[in-house]
Scaffold this active site. Sequence first.
Site, PDB file in Angstrom:
ATOM      1  N   GLY A 193       0.858  -1.194   0.131  1.00 14.04           N
ATOM      2  CA  GLY A 193      -0.097  -0.052   0.014  1.00 14.04           C
ATOM      3  C   GLY A 193       0.970   1.290   0.014  1.00 14.04           C
ATOM      4  CD  GLN A 237       3.581   5.874   2.490  1.00 14.61           C
ATOM      5  OE1 GLN A 237       2.574   5.318   2.046  1.00 14.61           O
ATOM      6  NE2 GLN A 237       4.385   5.426   2.938  1.00 14.61           N
ATOM      7  CB  CYS A 268       5.552   2.420   7.515  1.00 13.33           C
ATOM      8  SG  CYS A 268       5.090   3.915   6.374  1.00 13.33           S
ATOM      9  CG  HIS A 270      -0.816   1.305   7.453  1.00  7.91           C
ATOM     10  ND1 HIS A 270       0.387   1.050   8.038  1.00  7.91           N
ATOM     11  CD2 HIS A 270      -0.070   2.142   6.460  1.00  7.91           C
ATOM     12  CE1 HIS A 270       1.535   1.238   7.938  1.00  7.91           C
ATOM     13  NE2 HIS A 270       1.381   2.270   6.848  1.00  7.91           N
ATOM     14  CD  GLU A 271      -1.112   2.750   2.818  1.00  5.64           C
ATOM     15  OE1 GLU A 271      -0.534   3.982   2.624  1.00  5.64           O
ATOM     16  OE2 GLU A 271      -0.130   1.700   2.953  1.00  5.64           O
TER      17      GLU A 271
END
Length: 175
Positions: free
Chosen positions: A46, A51, A98, A140-141
Amino acid sequence: MALRPIIILPDKQLRLVSKPVTKVTDQIRKLADDMFETMYDAPGIGLAAIQVAQPLRLITMDLAKKDEEGEVNPQPRVFINPEIISSSEETSIYEEGCLSIPEYYEEVERPAKVRVRFTDLDGKVHEEDAEGLYATCIQHEIDHLNGVLFVDYLSKLKRDRVLKKFTKAAKRAED
């Protein structure tokens, strides 16, 4: 498609709250393509646009599983303006990592099931129920889009240790 650099902790951009995507354009589609290439190269399952230094509410995800014959069944997904509209009281624990906090993994407790609403690359709005790895990954994303990192769920001691380690590494890289 192009590989984009992934920003790494302690980069302050990771704490930005991403802006909604107002229209699905060719530029958004290109960003999604670049994000897939970057995510696969990393490798990861992901990636949030922030990011790759794009503060937009856009996520790419591929939870490909190998079937019995060892064939990979890719399931690339794009989530534009995703939001969790409900979550279960039941929780589950998964080991998370991550791409912006490389080579660090820790168990995180999150709701076991969530319902997510999002827009796809064709501009269609969807609602889906997610559980297991899918539920963990989408939470999480989406956290990334809100400036939250998985280490924020850890004890203060563990979180401080990780931040200190990555801050030192960033300073060494500058020197």
